[in-house]
Scaffold this motif. Structure first.
Motif: not given
Length: 220
Positions: A157-158, A160-161, A178, A180, A184, A188
């Motif tokens: 997730r981190e 991709e962010t 994503i 969220v 969030s 991230y």
């Protein structure tokens, strides 16, 4: 498909006319405003609400850096593409820090302006091919080490962010992509930046470029 709405700001009438001619030749672009100074450009951009603002660096009143900062803060839906004669890579970092999504040299405009406008409008980052490699050479030592695999590992997730942030997407757009919450996304981003020692948007962009995350948005 909706056309890309573009506004122009340049204090040289001949240059302005040339840019106008290039843009209006593309049926996918609609020119919605022009200005010959940074001071006049800001209210014009507020009023017209363009998708992309193509701005010069050296203008009377507000210069390109100041204008970019104001537009990024006051008109977040407008992406700034800097069009300039300045080939020194030292100009790139402060403009990226100010919120610019693209940096194109005027001598490249005939070949690359339309490509840059479309890339920036799509949410990407565009750096002129002739200065991109030099700009990226100024990466911090930490950024280079992390790009080679050092540093604390990011979660999926981190990662991709951070990739989407580097490509120019807003927190809201990332949250939608994503699936969220915006909060969030902010978490991230903060965690990823802390792990990698990245303190600014320009450092995030250089880190992303070193990993090939921007290949679809630059140098093509």
């Amino acid at each position: 498909m909706d056309r890309i709405r573009v506004a122009l700001a340049d204090d040289h009438p001949i240059v302005l006319a040339g840019i106008r001619s290039l843009l209006t030749a593309d049926p996918g672009i609609e020119l919605v405003g022009e200005a010959t100074s940074g001071t006049d450009a800001l209210p014009m951009i507020h009023s017209a609400g363009p998708d992309v603002a193509v701005v010069d660096v050296s203008m009377p009143g507000l210069n390109g850096l100041e204008l970019t900062e104001r537009v990024s803060g006051e008109c977040p839906s407008t992406r700034v593409l800097v069009l300039t004669v300045h080939e020194d890579a030292a100009y790139v970092r402060p403009l990226l820090e100010a919120g610019a999504r693209g940096y194109l040299l005027k001598r490249s405009a005939a070949d690359d302006l339309l490509r840059a406008v479309h890339a920036v409008a799509a949410g990407g980052i565009y750096l002129d091919p002739s200065i991109a490699s030099h700009a990226l050479d100024s990466s911090t030592t930490t950024g280079r080490a992390d790009a080679d695999g050092g540093g604390e590992a990011l979660s999926p997730r981190e990662t991709e962010t951070l990739r989407l942030i580097a490509q120019g997407f807003s927190n809201k757009e990332i949250a939608r992509r994503i699936d969220v919450s915006v909060k969030s996304v902010e978490t991230y981003k903060a965690r990823a930046a802390e792990k990698l020692g990245l303190k600014t948007r320009a450092e995030i962009i250089r880190y992303a470029a070193a990993r090939g995350w921007l290949d679809a948005f630059t140098l093509r």
